[in-house]
Design an enzyme around this catalytic site. Structure first.
Site, PDB file in Angstrom:
ATOM      1  N   SER A  64       0.837  -1.197   0.000  1.00 20.64           N
ATOM      2  CA  SER A  64       0.000   0.000   0.000  1.00 20.64           C
ATOM      3  C   SER A  64       0.871   1.247   0.000  1.00 20.64           C
ATOM      4  O   SER A  64       2.022   1.214   0.466  1.00 20.64           O
ATOM      5  CB  SER A  64      -0.878   0.010   1.255  1.00 20.64           C
ATOM      6  OG  SER A  64      -1.521   1.264   1.388  1.00 20.64           O
TER       7      SER A  64
ATOM      8  N   TYR B 182      -2.693  -0.970  10.497  1.00 20.29           N
ATOM      9  CA  TYR B 182      -2.733  -1.244   9.048  1.00 20.29           C
ATOM     10  C   TYR B 182      -1.417  -0.860   8.382  1.00 20.29           C
ATOM     11  O   TYR B 182      -0.792  -1.646   7.677  1.00 20.29           O
ATOM     12  CB  TYR B 182      -3.899  -0.487   8.414  1.00 20.29           C
ATOM     13  CG  TYR B 182      -4.033  -0.683   6.911  1.00 20.29           C
ATOM     14  CD1 TYR B 182      -4.648  -1.832   6.406  1.00 20.29           C
ATOM     15  CD2 TYR B 182      -3.559   0.263   6.011  1.00 20.29           C
ATOM     16  CE1 TYR B 182      -4.780  -2.022   5.029  1.00 20.29           C
ATOM     17  CE2 TYR B 182      -3.681   0.078   4.638  1.00 20.29           C
ATOM     18  CZ  TYR B 182      -4.297  -1.057   4.149  1.00 20.29           C
ATOM     19  OH  TYR B 182      -4.427  -1.244   2.798  1.00 20.29           O
TER      20      TYR B 182
END
Ligand SMILES: NC(=O)c1ccc[n+]([C@@H]2O[C@H](COP(=O)([O-])OP(=O)(O)OC[C@H]3O[C@@H](n4cnc5c(N)ncnc54)[C@H](O)[C@@H]3O)[C@@H](O)[C@H]2O)c1
Ligand SMILES: [Zn+2]
Length: 678
Positions: free
Chosen positions: A555, A568
């Site tokens: 990401s 995350y």
């Protein structure tokens, strides 16, 4: 006049082809003759409709028929230059076509056109081939069918075989068909129904005769220690052997595989005569390109350890290649096509099952079906007599037939990812699903692993049938579940080349709100999950020795630091470093490890649709449906990022172009300066 001859022919062909007892996949052909008005002269013209080259009877459509003018086709008899030049007649068929002519005429066109009967079926039924390959097939034909079915000695399909059968029919006016030695059956009739009835009568009469007269153990007594392992045990052993067997089948060129552990295969391998019979090879002409002349047979009992089996398979592979090269060298003549590779297409493992290989999954599956046909044929022939397939030189003349070679040369080039076997985690939704679709569209076969089996199967079904994609259930944070998903992929497609670590979820909480359970969930699914998947896959890739790819969907947040994302983003950073660590560790095995950093993929994403999108939209004061466009405005390119953009980046990494690249991350974020890599 209009004629329903072709429609009738299609209906009969579909009925015959629907029952595997009547013919093998894509085997056999059917024809009908009838009259139509010639649009050029307005006169009646006699036509032959015959199944064209390729295709399967069960699904034949009118577009699969070749349409020839019968007068011209039969006039070829006068210019036929003789047996040694019979192949030239296939090109001559093109000069007999009516109108556009439909599908390309096959090699069997002569048999259909020259036989003086309105309707002709040529089929490859196991029961008929059992008699056709029995050592005393000619006498058996007389015994089983009386004078109604005539024996035609083996001859390679072609114009001369057509002339032979036409003559036999003329000399035996009461005959309804014939047994073609080493090959199959041909039946005829004045009407379509009569031809069909005659075909079925020959097939059923042969089957009933075998049933009533076969000796009790056609494959000999049970071999001590060769009985089938219990299902769970044999599947586990099969999966453990797949990497080695794939590498054996793929030394010359990469192959996709299929596994069968049906009773037919296991019973054959459990009986004493299987080594002798497998060595004799198959017989029906359809087989040689699909299964090669002979399989590779592991000569160890069912309970042999995986290690011993692997070691012995490697030895047998060397011997198999020498044997195949010898067969090629003994039989090749000037002008023979070059050897097409010396690896086996069928590998038999007693107690476990059969592995079959091909250029794609469908070809691999059909090769396995063909070998099951061969086992049925051998059972029938040995039950009545002795199995006696055509001799080696004739097998070679089929396998390396110039006409077959020309067909292979005409095949379209394979897609860039053809033969590659992929596993994409979390691919029932969003980005993963787009990746699976892209890989399949470029020729790969794909296993879609997700928490939810139904959703995984539905995504697979959207992509195609089980020859293209399968769904498997797996929680990537569970070691055993990951092993089971990889095993399921190995058994479904015969190997593994390409893994995408995509499964994930996002909680997006501040440090103070993040519970230990939140932290563990994020890390278990992403950091630990991709570690487990990479480790399990790498074991296979290393054993297979064919290189491979591992891709991480990391990401932008692996490098970008913002609030409310501790769990995350930390686990995404962990994944990103796994890319570099594994690129360093696995490079020596030819395994490339790369990553993608997406950002703001709203459409199709379960992460966004399950509340987080609404939450983000509220924070930014926009409508949830406009969130993608809102994110776009924050990028340098002002473009929205879609799942397909991430899929395209995965394809760029694993396709034919970036072969020298490993350890790389590609941002797919429409430009986020704060996440630039350096
Ligand atoms: N959507 C984005 O903007 C974005 C941005 C950067 C990175 N990513 C990453 O892309 C990946 C896919 O995200 P998406 O947006 O397509 O989300 P998604 O929710 O649409 O898809 C994720 C899939 O992973 C599955 N999954 C979750 N936990 C699993 C587990 N333990 N085992 C197996 N499967 C599991 C889910 O069932 C779901 O099908 C994730 O790793 C995500 O972090 C997404
Ligand atoms: Zn045939």
């Amino acid at each position: 006049m209009t004629d329903n001859t072709p429609a009738e022919l299609i209906a009969r062909s579909n009925r015959l082809g629907a029952d595997p007892r009547n013919t093998n996949y894509a085997g056999g052909n059917t024809s009908a003759k009838g009259i139509e008005t010639d649009p050029v002269t307005g006169e009646d013209v006699e036509l032959l409709w015959v199944k064209g080259s390729g295709g399967d009877l069960g699904t034949l459509k009118e577009s699969g028929l070749a349409v020839l003018r019968l007068d011209r086709m039969r006039a070829l008899v006068d210019v036929y230059p003789g047996l040694d030049r019979e192949d030239e007649m296939v090109a001559a068929f093109d000069y007999c076509l009516h109108g556009k002519g439909g599908a390309a005429p096959s090699i069997d066109t002569a048999m259909h056109g020259l036989v003086d009967a309105k309707h002709v079926d040529h089929l490859h039924p196991d029961s008929g081939i059992a008699i056709a390959t029995a050592a005393d097939g000619e006498q058996l034909t007389a015994t089983v069918f009386g004078g109604q079915v005539v024996w035609v000695p083996w001859r390679r399909p072609g114009f001369q075989l057509g002339l032979d059968i036409a003559q036999i029919k003329a000399e035996n006016p009461d005959a309804i068909g014939c047994i073609l030695g080493g090959h199959g059956i041909t039946a005829w009739g004045d009407t379509s129904d009569e031809a069909e009835k005659n075909s079925l009568w020959i097939i059923e009469t042969a089957a009933a005769y075998i049933e009533a007269n076969s000796r009790p153990e056609p494959f000999g007594p049970a071999l001590d220690g060769y009985a089938a392992l219990p299902e769970a045990e044999r599947r586990a052993k099969a999966a453990a052997l797949v990497p080695t067997i794939r590498s054996i089948a793929s030394q010359d060129k990469p192959m996709v595989g299929h596994f069968t552990d049906s009773d037919v295969v296991l019973d054959f391998l459990a009986a004493a005569e299987h080594p002798r019979l497998t060595a004799l090879g198959t017989s029906c002409p359809d087989h040689f390109l699909r299964t090669k002349v002979k399989p590779l047979v592991l000569d160890l009992p069912a309970d042999a350890s995986v290690e011993d089996s692997i070691a012995r398979l490697r030895e047998l592979h060397v011997a198999y290649r020498e044997d195949y090269q010898g067969y090629y060298d003994r039989n090749a003549v000037e002008g023979s096509p070059a050897i097409r590779g010396a690896d086996p297409l069928i590998v038999l493992v007693p107690g476990v099952g059969m592995f079959s290989f091909g250029k794609d999954k469908q070809t691999a599956r059909v090769a396995g079906e063909f070998y099951v046909n061969a086992i049925n044929v051998m059972r029938g022939a040995e039950g009545l007599s002795t199995y006696a397939p055509i001799d080696e030189a004739e097998k070679f003349r089929i396998e390396y037939w110039a006409l077959e070679e020309a067909k292979l040369q005409r095949m379209p080039a394979p897609k860039p990812l053809a033969t590659r076997i992929a596993l994409v985690t979390g691919a029932a939704s969003g980005i993963g699903k787009a990746i699976a679709k892209k890989l399949a569209a470029q020729g790969a076969v794909v296993a879609i692993a997700d928490l939810n089996l139904e959703k995984a199967q539905a995504a697979a079904a959207e992509i195609g049938g089980t020859d293209v994609a399968i769904g498997v259930q797996a929680d990537v944070s569970d070691e055993d579940a990951v092993q089971a998903a990889v095993d399921a992929t190995l058994l479904a497609f015969g190997g593994l080349d390409l893994v995408v670590n995509n499964a994930g979820l996002s909680l997006s909480k501040s440090l103070l709100d993040t519970t230990v359970a939140d932290w563990d969930l994020q890390h278990n699914v992403m950091a630990k999950g991709s570690f487990l998947v990479s480790r399990t896959a790498a074991k296979v890739l290393i054993e297979q020795g064919l290189g491979g790819d591992i891709v991480y969907i990391s990401s932008k947040n692996s490098v970008f630091a913002g609030p409310n994302n501790i769990a995350y983003s930390a686990t995404k950073a962990d994944q990103a470093h796994q890319v570099r660590l594994l690129a360093a560790e696995l490079g020596g095995h030819g395994v490339r490890v790369n990553g993608i950093n997406p950002d703001g993929v709203v459409q199709g994403s379960g992460i966004f649709s399950s509340g987080w999108g609404a939450n983000r939209a509220a924070v930014y004061g926009v409508d949830e449906k406009d969130l993608g466009a809102f994110y776009a405005q924050r990028t340098l390119l002002k473009r929205e990022v879609l799942p397909d953009h991430v899929a395209n980046a995965v394809y760029a990494l694993v396709g034919p172009d970036l072969t020298q690249t490993t350890g790389l991350h590609i941002p797919v974020d429409a430009g986020v300066a704060a996440a630039f890599l350096r």
